[in-house]
Scaffold this motif. Structure first.
Motif, PDB file in Angstrom:
ATOM      1  N   ILE A   1       0.837  -1.198   0.000  1.00 55.45           N
ATOM      2  CA  ILE A   1       0.000   0.000   0.000  1.00 55.45           C
ATOM      3  C   ILE A   1       0.875   1.251   0.000  1.00 55.45           C
ATOM      4  O   ILE A   1       0.522   2.281  -0.586  1.00 55.45           O
ATOM      5  CB  ILE A   1      -0.948   0.003   1.215  1.00 55.45           C
TER       6      ILE A   1
ATOM      7  N   VAL B   1       1.578   2.171  -3.493  1.00 54.51           N
ATOM      8  CA  VAL B   1       0.403   2.798  -4.098  1.00 54.51           C
ATOM      9  C   VAL B   1       0.313   4.257  -3.657  1.00 54.51           C
ATOM     10  O   VAL B   1       0.038   5.157  -4.464  1.00 54.51           O
ATOM     11  CB  VAL B   1      -0.881   2.029  -3.704  1.00 54.51           C
TER      12      VAL B   1
ATOM     13  N   VAL C   1       0.132   7.738  -5.817  1.00 48.63           N
ATOM     14  CA  VAL C   1      -0.963   8.688  -5.619  1.00 48.63           C
ATOM     15  C   VAL C   1      -0.426  10.077  -5.293  1.00 48.63           C
ATOM     16  O   VAL C   1      -0.870  11.085  -5.852  1.00 48.63           O
ATOM     17  CB  VAL C   1      -1.900   8.193  -4.498  1.00 48.63           C
TER      18      VAL C   1
ATOM     19  N   VAL D   1      -4.954   0.601   3.946  1.00 51.53           N
ATOM     20  CA  VAL D   1      -5.511   1.744   3.220  1.00 51.53           C
ATOM     21  C   VAL D   1      -6.051   2.768   4.205  1.00 51.53           C
ATOM     22  O   VAL D   1      -5.818   3.976   4.080  1.00 51.53           O
ATOM     23  CB  VAL D   1      -6.618   1.282   2.251  1.00 51.53           C
TER      24      VAL D   1
ATOM     25  N   SER E   1     -12.310   2.996   4.100  1.00 51.44           N
ATOM     26  CA  SER E   1     -11.277   2.505   3.182  1.00 51.44           C
ATOM     27  C   SER E   1     -11.790   2.435   1.753  1.00 51.44           C
ATOM     28  O   SER E   1     -11.055   2.761   0.806  1.00 51.44           O
ATOM     29  CB  SER E   1     -10.785   1.124   3.635  1.00 51.44           C
TER      30      SER E   1
ATOM     31  N   LEU F   1     -10.107   4.399  -1.432  1.00 50.48           N
ATOM     32  CA  LEU F   1      -9.677   3.753  -2.673  1.00 50.48           C
ATOM     33  C   LEU F   1     -10.294   4.419  -3.896  1.00 50.48           C
ATOM     34  O   LEU F   1      -9.638   4.566  -4.936  1.00 50.48           O
ATOM     35  CB  LEU F   1     -10.038   2.266  -2.636  1.00 50.48           C
TER      36      LEU F   1
ATOM     37  N   TRP G   1      -8.356   7.680  -4.330  1.00 51.59           N
ATOM     38  CA  TRP G   1      -7.032   7.425  -4.923  1.00 51.59           C
ATOM     39  C   TRP G   1      -7.154   7.091  -6.406  1.00 51.59           C
ATOM     40  O   TRP G   1      -6.345   7.543  -7.218  1.00 51.59           O
ATOM     41  CB  TRP G   1      -6.339   6.284  -4.185  1.00 51.59           C
ATOM     42  N   SER G   2      -8.164   6.293  -6.756  1.00 50.75           N
ATOM     43  CA  SER G   2      -8.377   5.938  -8.163  1.00 50.75           C
ATOM     44  C   SER G   2      -8.650   7.184  -8.996  1.00 50.75           C
ATOM     45  O   SER G   2      -8.156   7.315 -10.120  1.00 50.75           O
ATOM     46  CB  SER G   2      -9.541   4.947  -8.291  1.00 50.75           C
TER      47      SER G   2
ATOM     48  N   CYS H   1      -5.531  -0.335  -6.982  1.00 51.68           N
ATOM     49  CA  CYS H   1      -6.630   0.230  -6.187  1.00 51.68           C
ATOM     50  C   CYS H   1      -7.957  -0.442  -6.514  1.00 51.68           C
ATOM     51  O   CYS H   1      -8.750  -0.765  -5.617  1.00 51.68           O
ATOM     52  CB  CYS H   1      -6.734   1.735  -6.438  1.00 51.68           C
TER      53      CYS H   1
ATOM     54  N   LEU I   1     -10.235  -2.702  -4.008  1.00 51.66           N
ATOM     55  CA  LEU I   1     -11.608  -2.264  -3.758  1.00 51.66           C
ATOM     56  C   LEU I   1     -12.600  -3.415  -3.926  1.00 51.66           C
ATOM     57  O   LEU I   1     -13.487  -3.622  -3.091  1.00 51.66           O
ATOM     58  CB  LEU I   1     -11.961  -1.109  -4.700  1.00 51.66           C
TER      59      LEU I   1
END
Length: 576
Positions: free
Chosen positions: A116, A119, A123, A279, A442, A446, A449-450, A491, A495
């Motif tokens: 994470i 990721v 981001v 997350v 969370s 996500l 972030w996406s 992500c 999810l």
């Protein structure tokens, strides 16, 4: 005073930023209180053309006349950096790590947080590149409207509002769990106290808010450093009367925990189960750009904060996860409050086991202040997004009302109503309610972030389509072209698999299913509803007004940055 930017460029850019202007006009008519006169003077002395009262907030400069007039640039770069740190170091680190070690094992938890962390890196750098070019209140919510589709901006914006509304009661519920370490006093007392404190901070000057969170962030950093050092001392047998632990718990019960299934598959599921909690732990790092219109020199401050915050958060989290895995066995019942035990922070468990007088209580007290600080940060992010939605006619214009010192008090009022969700812990085990809210939050993180990653991908695609070199961006990195797509896929996978346990044999749980997947239909319904009602279209790559955005960015005059002197230079590396 800086020269007046070209009015036609600003107007054209404003139209592109709100491509659904005609449909939004009715929502904004008579609202927002337009500026009187032809120009709005910004805090750094620049003049921006102000449109008519009807169009205020729609056709003006990217930084609309309303937000530039009603909000105050009270946040400095050090505030942004520390806000990012303060928002992400909360109960996810101090309480959630126990669940990670319990379900994934010490090595599984470490790998999960590392994944994470990568990721989060993608981001942060994607957000920094886009926000440096487009520094507006609401950040990636309004970026989605400009770069993708106004309907996506509407859906992401309300999803973020909803996510922050749930994040605050999750922190307050965690505070109730932590107070149970000392007393069995009714949790309602602590809930009321921390609601009042959170609302009080949320209504202050944004600069006061920034200073409060700056101090809290320093305390959190000192706490993490202290906990890491204390953990090493305890682990190595440095406390009189305690033996050396070393990597004993990596041997027994083992580096991984079999979760749901047996064998290697069970160990993989244990590792994957860490993702949702990880997350939640990192949630907040993306919101440092939410108050861009309240930030001095945003095109310099936001990228710097994104870069600094990522490095410090990764270091803190990786060290903390490693130490927890060395100090507490994955099968310790105090991690989840099973039996007659109250769920405790793994750091408190370790301090209690070492028999260090007063340390456990001191650690628990600072962890509680950290949870409160995280709730403050969620309130700032959520209210600014709601303000941004109202600014674009995507939320009732009543949320544009601000105090004389620039705080959107009606937004704070709405968030206050949802803080009372923390009273759910009175009728249900507090740690259970906490994990419901963690899963709900969370999922929203996500989605956010996406959106950040997708906005960045669209920006880079538009640059190529319009033959604009990426080197013109106020801040850019060559690897983000590859990291954003990879992180976006990650992500989406997390999810859709966050509630995988409910699909296994004999593990169906309606509450877990709803908390894990409720956010997906909410976002889809919001997107399709706004698209149907307003008939919005996906913005063509050729029509994204990047040339005007670059022109405006290049005309922006930054305030001079003073040199630090004296003792402050010795500690400023934390945020600079």
């Amino acid at each position: 005073m800086a020269s007046l930017p070209d009015a036609s460029a600003n107007v054209k850019l404003g139209k592109a930023f709100a491509s659904s202007r005609d449909s939004l006009r009715q929502d904004m008519e008579g609202g927002g209180g337009g500026a009187e006169g032809l120009n709005t003077v910004t805090s750094n002395g620049q003049l921006f053309p102000t449109p008519s009262r009807l169009d205020d907030g729609h056709d003006g400069d990217l930084l609309t006349a309303i937000e530039d007039r009603d909000l105050q640039r009270g946040l400095a770069q050090r505030h942004l950096s520390m806000l990012g740190i303060a928002g992400s170091i909360g109960t996810g680190l101090f309480l959630g790590l126990g669940f990670a070690v319990q379900t994934g094992g010490p090595l599984g938890a470490l790998l999960g947080y590392a994944a994470i962390g990568l990721v989060v890196c993608a981001v942060q750098f994607a957000l920094g590149e886009v926000a440096a070019l487009l520094p507006v209140t609401g950040s990636f919510v309004r970026h989605a409207e400009f770069l993708v589709d106004p309907a996506l901006g509407f859906a992401i914006g309300w999803n973020l509002v909803y996510g922050n509304m749930l994040s605050i009661p999750s922190e307050i519920t965690a505070i109730c769990v932590l107070f149970q370490f000392w007393t069995d006093i009714n949790s309602a007392v602590f809930i009321v106290v921390f609601i009042v404190l959170t609302v009080g901070v949320g209504l202050t000057l944004v600069r006061v808010f920034g200073e409060v969170e700056f101090v809290f962030a320093l305390l959190k950093i000192l706490l993490v450093v202290f906990l890491v050092i204390m953990g090493l001392i305890i682990n190595l047998g440095g406390v009189p009367g305690t033996e050396r632990i070393g990597f004993r718990y990596w041997q027994d019960p083992g580096p991984f925990v079999e979760y749901i299934a047996a064998g290697d598959w069970g160990k993989f599921l244990g590792f994957w189960s860490v993702m949702t909690g990880a997350v939640f732990s990192f949630a907040g790092v993306e919101s440092l750009a939410m108050a861009a219109a309240e930030t001095r020199n945003p095109r310099r401050a936001i990228p710097r904060a994104c870069k600094r915050v990522f490095a410090r958060i990764i270091i803190f989290y990786m060290l903390a996860v490693l130490i927890v895995g060395m100090l507490v066995a994955s099968n310790d019942p105090r991690l989840d409050g099973s039996g007659d035990n109250v769920a405790q922070s793994p750091f408190v468990i370790a301090a209690s086991a070492a028999g260090i007088p007063g340390i456990a209580s001191a650690v628990n007290a600072i962890v509680i202040t950290s949870a409160w600080s995280a709730s403050n940060q969620s309130l700032l992010a959520g209210t600014r997004v709601l303000y941004g939605l109202a600014l674009k006619g995507q939320a009732p214009k009543v949320f544009l009302r601000t105090t004389s010192w620039g705080t959107p008090y009606m937004c704070v009022g709405l968030f206050t109503c949802f803080m009372f969700l923390s009273f759910m812990s009175l009728s249900k085990d507090a740690i259970t309610v906490f994990w419901w809210l963690v899963r709900l939050t969370s999922a929203g993180v996500l989605v956010s972030w996406s959106s950040i990653l997708f906005n960045h991908i669209r920006l880079r695609q538009a640059l190529r389509r319009q033959n604009i070199p990426a080197s013109r961006l106020p801040w850019q990195n060559w690897w983000t072209v590859y990291s954003s797509p990879a992180a976006l896929v990650m992500c989406i996978v997390i999810l859709f698999t966050s509630g995988f346990s409910v699909f296994t044999k004999d593990n169906w749980d309606p509450a877990t299913f709803v908390s894990a997947y409720l956010d997906i239909p909410i976002v889809l319904i919001a997107y399709l509803s706004w698209k149907f009602l307003r008939r919005t279209k996906i913005v063509s790559l050729d029509e994204i007004a990047l040339k005007d955005a670059f022109e405006q960015a290049e005309q922006y005059v930054e305030e001079p940055e003073g040199k630090k002197k004296g003792w402050i230079r010795a500690v400023s590396w934390i945020w600079d």
